[in-house]
Design a protein around this motif. Structure first.
Motif, mmCIF file in Angstrom:
data_model
loop_
_atom_site.group_PDB
_atom_site.id
_atom_site.type_symbol
_atom_site.label_atom_id
_atom_site.label_comp_id
_atom_site.label_asym_id
_atom_site.label_seq_id
_atom_site.Cartn_x
_atom_site.Cartn_y
_atom_site.Cartn_z
ATOM 1 N N GLN A 70 0.834 -1.204 0.000
ATOM 2 C CA GLN A 70 0.000 0.000 0.000
ATOM 3 C C GLN A 70 0.869 1.256 0.000
ATOM 4 O OE1 GLN A 70 -3.782 0.771 1.683
ATOM 5 N NE2 GLN A 70 -3.903 -0.167 -0.331
ATOM 6 N N LEU A 71 1.895 1.253 0.828
ATOM 7 C CA LEU A 71 2.786 2.406 0.914
ATOM 8 C C LEU A 71 3.483 2.646 -0.427
ATOM 9 C CD1 LEU A 71 3.787 4.411 3.126
ATOM 10 C CD2 LEU A 71 5.756 2.913 3.415
ATOM 11 N N PHE A 72 3.914 1.568 -1.067
ATOM 12 C CA PHE A 72 4.594 1.672 -2.352
ATOM 13 C C PHE A 72 3.658 2.214 -3.427
ATOM 14 C CE2 PHE A 72 5.642 -0.357 -6.446
ATOM 15 C CZ PHE A 72 6.909 0.171 -6.650
ATOM 16 N N THR A 73 2.442 1.657 -3.503
ATOM 17 C CA THR A 73 1.508 2.109 -4.533
ATOM 18 C C THR A 73 1.009 3.528 -4.254
ATOM 19 O OG1 THR A 73 -0.273 0.962 -3.332
ATOM 20 C CG2 THR A 73 0.744 -0.200 -5.178
ATOM 21 N N ALA A 74 0.899 3.902 -2.976
ATOM 22 C CA ALA A 74 0.496 5.279 -2.660
ATOM 23 C C ALA A 74 1.546 6.273 -3.142
ATOM 24 C CB ALA A 74 0.288 5.424 -1.157
ATOM 25 N N ALA A 75 2.811 5.916 -2.964
ATOM 26 C CA ALA A 75 3.881 6.782 -3.463
ATOM 27 C C ALA A 75 3.802 6.913 -4.979
ATOM 28 C CB ALA A 75 5.240 6.225 -3.046
ATOM 29 N N TRP A 76 3.423 5.850 -5.657
ATOM 30 C CA TRP A 76 3.272 5.876 -7.114
ATOM 31 C C TRP A 76 2.081 6.754 -7.507
ATOM 32 C CZ3 TRP A 76 4.416 0.632 -9.929
ATOM 33 C CH2 TRP A 76 4.920 0.894 -11.206
ATOM 34 N N ILE A 77 0.979 6.612 -6.779
ATOM 35 C CA ILE A 77 -0.217 7.402 -7.073
ATOM 36 C C ILE A 77 0.048 8.890 -6.894
ATOM 37 C CG2 ILE A 77 -2.545 7.944 -6.220
ATOM 38 C CD1 ILE A 77 -2.845 4.923 -5.637
ATOM 39 N N PHE A 78 0.805 9.255 -5.851
ATOM 40 C CA PHE A 78 1.104 10.661 -5.583
ATOM 41 C C PHE A 78 2.328 11.164 -6.359
ATOM 42 C CE2 PHE A 78 -1.745 9.877 -2.047
ATOM 43 C CZ PHE A 78 -2.403 11.087 -1.906
ATOM 44 N N ARG A 79 2.758 10.422 -7.374
ATOM 45 C CA ARG A 79 3.830 10.833 -8.292
ATOM 46 C C ARG A 79 5.158 11.037 -7.567
ATOM 47 N NH1 ARG A 79 1.090 9.894 -13.134
ATOM 48 N NH2 ARG A 79 -1.007 10.776 -12.991
ATOM 49 N N LYS A 80 5.434 10.191 -6.580
ATOM 50 C CA LYS A 80 6.695 10.288 -5.856
ATOM 51 C C LYS A 80 7.734 9.294 -6.373
ATOM 52 C CE LYS A 80 5.048 13.428 -3.141
ATOM 53 N NZ LYS A 80 5.493 14.838 -3.292
ATOM 54 N N LEU A 81 7.354 8.510 -7.374
ATOM 55 C CA LEU A 81 8.270 7.545 -7.982
ATOM 56 C C LEU A 81 8.609 8.006 -9.397
ATOM 57 C CD1 LEU A 81 6.684 4.176 -6.770
ATOM 58 C CD2 LEU A 81 8.558 5.464 -5.756
ATOM 59 N N PRO A 82 9.754 7.605 -9.915
ATOM 60 C CA PRO A 82 10.210 8.139 -11.218
ATOM 61 C C PRO A 82 9.521 7.523 -12.428
ATOM 62 C CG PRO A 82 11.829 6.595 -10.340
ATOM 63 C CD PRO A 82 10.787 6.769 -9.271
ATOM 64 N N TRP A 83 8.628 6.560 -12.236
ATOM 65 C CA TRP A 83 8.022 5.882 -13.381
ATOM 66 C C TRP A 83 6.614 6.405 -13.639
ATOM 67 C CZ3 TRP A 83 9.149 2.540 -8.998
ATOM 68 C CH2 TRP A 83 10.498 2.186 -8.926
ATOM 69 N N PRO A 84 6.166 6.343 -14.879
ATOM 70 C CA PRO A 84 4.774 6.737 -15.183
ATOM 71 C C PRO A 84 3.799 5.836 -14.441
ATOM 72 C CG PRO A 84 6.079 6.546 -17.192
ATOM 73 C CD PRO A 84 6.917 5.989 -16.097
ATOM 74 N N LYS A 85 2.685 6.387 -14.007
ATOM 75 C CA LYS A 85 1.704 5.623 -13.241
ATOM 76 C C LYS A 85 0.823 4.807 -14.180
ATOM 77 C CE LYS A 85 -2.177 7.181 -11.644
ATOM 78 N NZ LYS A 85 -3.262 7.884 -10.930
ATOM 79 N N PRO A 86 0.851 3.460 -14.084
ATOM 80 C CA PRO A 86 -0.023 2.641 -14.937
ATOM 81 C C PRO A 86 -1.456 2.667 -14.438
ATOM 82 C CG PRO A 86 1.296 1.241 -13.493
ATOM 83 C CD PRO A 86 1.757 2.654 -13.253
ATOM 84 N N ALA A 87 -2.368 2.225 -15.274
ATOM 85 C CA ALA A 87 -3.788 2.293 -14.940
ATOM 86 C C ALA A 87 -4.169 1.349 -13.804
ATOM 87 C CB ALA A 87 -4.619 1.968 -16.185
#
Length: 277
Positions: A70-87
């Motif tokens: 959850q923590l990892f995907t939340a960081a992805w959702i909030f654009r805190k990771l360098p990769w584009p967010k997949p659907a």
């Protein structure tokens, strides 16, 4: 023309934070009140685990693993990771949260409705408090998600609080149990019952120390289901004495609560009577 005059919904003020705080307090207090009872001997289940304690530890660990996801995907959702967010990230985040909550339910059932709110040590007291706080933090986060339009930092802070409290619950229970299992891996040496041991006095110790709330022993009229069935295991005097003194495998040490004579006597009682009826 209506499209030109449409306005974006206004963000809520920070005063609305009182709503999730109230949800936190009500849920945590409710869990604490429901758990305000003495340990109950019946109604436990273990599924494919060795006992209910290891069931709790297993499901709590699964919940923590899902919370890390959850923590990892939340960081992805909030654009805190360098990769584009997949659907698929948003649905995966939601379903992992639901599954993590489901994993806490067998734990909550045993903690709240069977074992109750306990405080024999600082660790157990912290675990009891954090266990209540988990459901308070969950209620708080759900309130924020459902009401929408909170200031941007509120939801990440609520999620971080829930994650931290869940880690605290796991640290004070599952991790502690796994460490105890490691420490208790070496079997205790068997030894005969000493002549100065008083099994009759040990029967009284078994009752006053509430050993029957965890263990089954027909000679004592005990049918606890949390720990091993003593009539089945039939431990030796040395094994019982070592477990009572040192703890291990989920059992706390009683060396600070019982005298050496009481430990000797209760070990004699169990070793002499286990499996005899």
């Amino acid at each position: 023309m209506a499209e030109l005059t449409a306005t974006t919904p206004q963000q809520r003020s920070y005063r609305w934070v009182a709503a999730p705080l109230l949800a936190f307090a009500l849920a945590a207090l409710t869990a604490g009140l429901l758990a305000h009872h003495e340990p109950r001997a019946k109604g436990y289940f273990r599924l494919f685990f060795s006992d209910p304690l290891h069931l709790k530890a297993g499901f709590a660990t699964a919940a923590v693993v899902l919370a890390c996801f959850q923590l990892f995907t939340a960081a992805w959702i909030f654009r805190k990771l360098p990769w584009p967010k997949p659907a698929w990230i948003n649905p995966a985040h939601r379903w992992s949260g639901r599954l993590a909550f489901a994993c806490t339910l067998p734990v909550a059932y045993h903690c709240i409705f069977k074992l109750g709110f306990r405080d024999p040590s600082n660790r157990v007291l912290a675990h009891s408090l954090l266990g209540c706080a988990v459901y308070g933090a969950f209620a708080s986060k759900v309130t924020i998600v459902r009401l929408h339009r909170f200031p941007r930092p509120v939801l990440p802070l609520a999620g971080g609080l829930l994650f931290a409290v869940l880690i605290g619950v796991w640290y004070t229970s599952a991790l502690w149990l796994y460490r105890q299992n490691t420490a208790a891996a070496a079997p205790a040496k068997s030894s005969p019952i000493p002549s100065n041991a008083n099994a009759t006095a040990g029967a009284k110790v078994f009752k006053t120390a509430a050993c029957g709330s965890c263990h089954t022993l027909k000679a004592a009229g005990a049918d606890g289901q949390i720990g091993p069935n003593l009539d089945t295991v039939r431990p030796s005097f040395g094994t019982v004495r070592a477990k009572v003194e040192q703890g291990g495998g989920g059992m706390p040490s009683f060396s600070g609560q019982l005298s050496a004579e009481q430990i000797r006597d209760v070990a004699a009682f169990v070793a002499k009577n286990a499996g005899t009826r």
